[in-house]
Design a protein around this motif. Structure first.
Motif, mmCIF file in Angstrom:
data_model
loop_
_atom_site.group_PDB
_atom_site.id
_atom_site.type_symbol
_atom_site.label_atom_id
_atom_site.label_comp_id
_atom_site.label_asym_id
_atom_site.label_seq_id
_atom_site.Cartn_x
_atom_site.Cartn_y
_atom_site.Cartn_z
ATOM 1 N N TYR A 101 -11.513 17.896 43.997
ATOM 2 C CA TYR A 101 -12.151 16.832 43.565
ATOM 3 C C TYR A 101 -12.893 15.868 44.516
ATOM 4 O O TYR A 101 -14.013 15.435 44.418
ATOM 5 C CB TYR A 101 -11.269 15.924 42.446
ATOM 6 N N ALA A 102 -12.117 15.712 45.666
ATOM 7 C CA ALA A 102 -12.673 14.840 46.503
ATOM 8 C C ALA A 102 -13.901 15.259 47.410
ATOM 9 O O ALA A 102 -14.948 14.504 47.400
ATOM 10 C CB ALA A 102 -11.620 14.612 47.652
ATOM 11 N N VAL A 139 -10.868 9.444 48.603
ATOM 12 C CA VAL A 139 -10.805 9.739 47.043
ATOM 13 C C VAL A 139 -9.569 10.743 46.849
ATOM 14 O O VAL A 139 -8.759 10.777 45.863
ATOM 15 C CB VAL A 139 -11.980 10.687 46.923
ATOM 16 N N GLN A 140 -9.375 11.679 48.068
ATOM 17 C CA GLN A 140 -8.325 12.627 47.595
ATOM 18 C C GLN A 140 -6.931 11.716 47.435
ATOM 19 O O GLN A 140 -6.108 12.246 46.886
ATOM 20 C CB GLN A 140 -8.100 13.647 49.028
ATOM 21 N N LYS A 141 -6.797 10.765 48.320
ATOM 22 C CA LYS A 141 -5.617 9.881 48.302
ATOM 23 C C LYS A 141 -5.404 9.209 47.159
ATOM 24 O O LYS A 141 -4.273 9.031 46.533
ATOM 25 C CB LYS A 141 -5.596 8.988 49.544
ATOM 26 N N GLU A 142 -6.449 8.492 46.772
ATOM 27 C CA GLU A 142 -6.307 7.676 45.469
ATOM 28 C C GLU A 142 -6.261 8.543 43.994
ATOM 29 O O GLU A 142 -5.383 8.173 43.272
ATOM 30 C CB GLU A 142 -7.834 6.651 45.430
ATOM 31 N N LEU A 143 -6.954 9.613 44.101
ATOM 32 C CA LEU A 143 -6.694 10.695 42.796
ATOM 33 C C LEU A 143 -5.219 11.071 42.797
ATOM 34 O O LEU A 143 -5.022 11.153 41.500
ATOM 35 C CB LEU A 143 -7.747 11.832 43.056
ATOM 36 N N LEU A 147 -3.581 11.911 38.606
ATOM 37 C CA LEU A 147 -3.375 13.028 38.175
ATOM 38 C C LEU A 147 -2.226 13.055 37.066
ATOM 39 O O LEU A 147 -1.169 12.668 37.386
ATOM 40 C CB LEU A 147 -3.134 14.011 39.021
ATOM 41 N N GLN A 148 -2.496 13.623 35.950
ATOM 42 C CA GLN A 148 -1.330 14.006 34.878
ATOM 43 C C GLN A 148 -1.052 15.308 34.967
ATOM 44 O O GLN A 148 -1.935 16.259 34.564
ATOM 45 C CB GLN A 148 -1.867 13.484 33.664
ATOM 46 N N SER A 173 -12.229 7.898 33.406
ATOM 47 C CA SER A 173 -12.028 6.225 33.659
ATOM 48 C C SER A 173 -11.127 6.037 34.768
ATOM 49 O O SER A 173 -11.124 5.563 35.628
ATOM 50 C CB SER A 173 -11.619 5.393 32.342
ATOM 51 N N ALA A 174 -10.039 7.055 34.738
ATOM 52 C CA ALA A 174 -9.057 7.041 35.977
ATOM 53 C C ALA A 174 -9.589 7.279 37.109
ATOM 54 O O ALA A 174 -9.367 7.040 38.206
ATOM 55 C CB ALA A 174 -8.016 7.763 35.689
#
Length: 219
Positions: A101-102, A139-143, A147-148, A173-174
């Protein structure tokens, strides 16, 4: 006025029937998708990992989460192979999903900056290089916290190693909140990002759906 009232009365009668038809079509499509995915798992020798429930139930719950969230939610799959420790493999799948994703979020942002800001005649080549790297890392850290995790499947290889797929549900949104936090922190150290703050911030808020790639580890 009478015609308008009659129109809305007719519309109120038609809408429930249309909704019922749409729900029926959606349920039919979901059942087909479920059957195809279960067939793929069974044919590939995949087994549910880290749960006492059945793979059937895990997959149904996964689709239920996606359906409940609607268009705001999408699936991210982290994959890895050639690992010996199942715990290490599972963590690698999580990291891989965030990394996928990042990287794609970074490419999307870079594309928008190059096409819009540079496309308007501003020479930004090199100005954003450090920012891109910092943004992707953040982004990698925040995502990770957004994640669910739904479920993981695993299968063994002939050489004694394993392969794993971990399925996640994330809402746009998350994910957007994660991107915004990453941008705000990355921008603190980037004069270029601060210079074009409004445009870059708008680009960050643009949604997208990532694709899945795989990685391997020999741990």
């Amino acid at each position: 006025m009478k015609k308008i009232i009659m129109f809305f009365m007719a519309l109120c009668m038609v809408l429930p029937a249309l909704n019922a038809q749409n729900n029926k079509a959606l349920n039919k499509a979901l059942k087909k998708e479920y059957k195809v995915k279960m067939k793929e798992f069974k044919k590939g020798g995949w087994m549910l990992y880290g749960s006492s429930r059945s793979l059937d139930v895990a997959l149904l719950n996964h689709y239920g989460k996606l359906n409940k969230e609607g268009e705001d939610a999408y699936e991210i799959v982290g994959t890895c192979s050639k690992f010996k420790s199942k715990n290490v493999g599972h963590q690698t799948c999580i990291n891989n999903a965030c990394n996928i994703y990042a990287q794609q979020a970074g490419r999307q942002l870079k594309g928008r900056i190059v096409s819009d800001i540079a496309g308007n005649g501003d020479d930004v080549s090199g100005e954003f290089d450090h920012f891109y790297a910092a943004y992707e890392s953040l982004v990698q850290k925040e995502l990770n916290g957004e994640l669910q995790e739904s479920f993981s499947v695993i299968r063994s290889n002939k050489d004694g190693s394993y392969e794993m797929q971990t399925f996640f549900v994330v809402s746009e949104s998350a994910a957007t909140r994660a991107r915004i936090r990453a941008y705000e922190n990355a921008a603190k150290e980037s004069a270029a990002a601060q210079k074009y703050a409004k445009k870059v911030s708008d680009f960050v808020r643009e949604g997208f759906k990532p694709t899945t790639v795989s990685t391997s580890t020999n741990d």
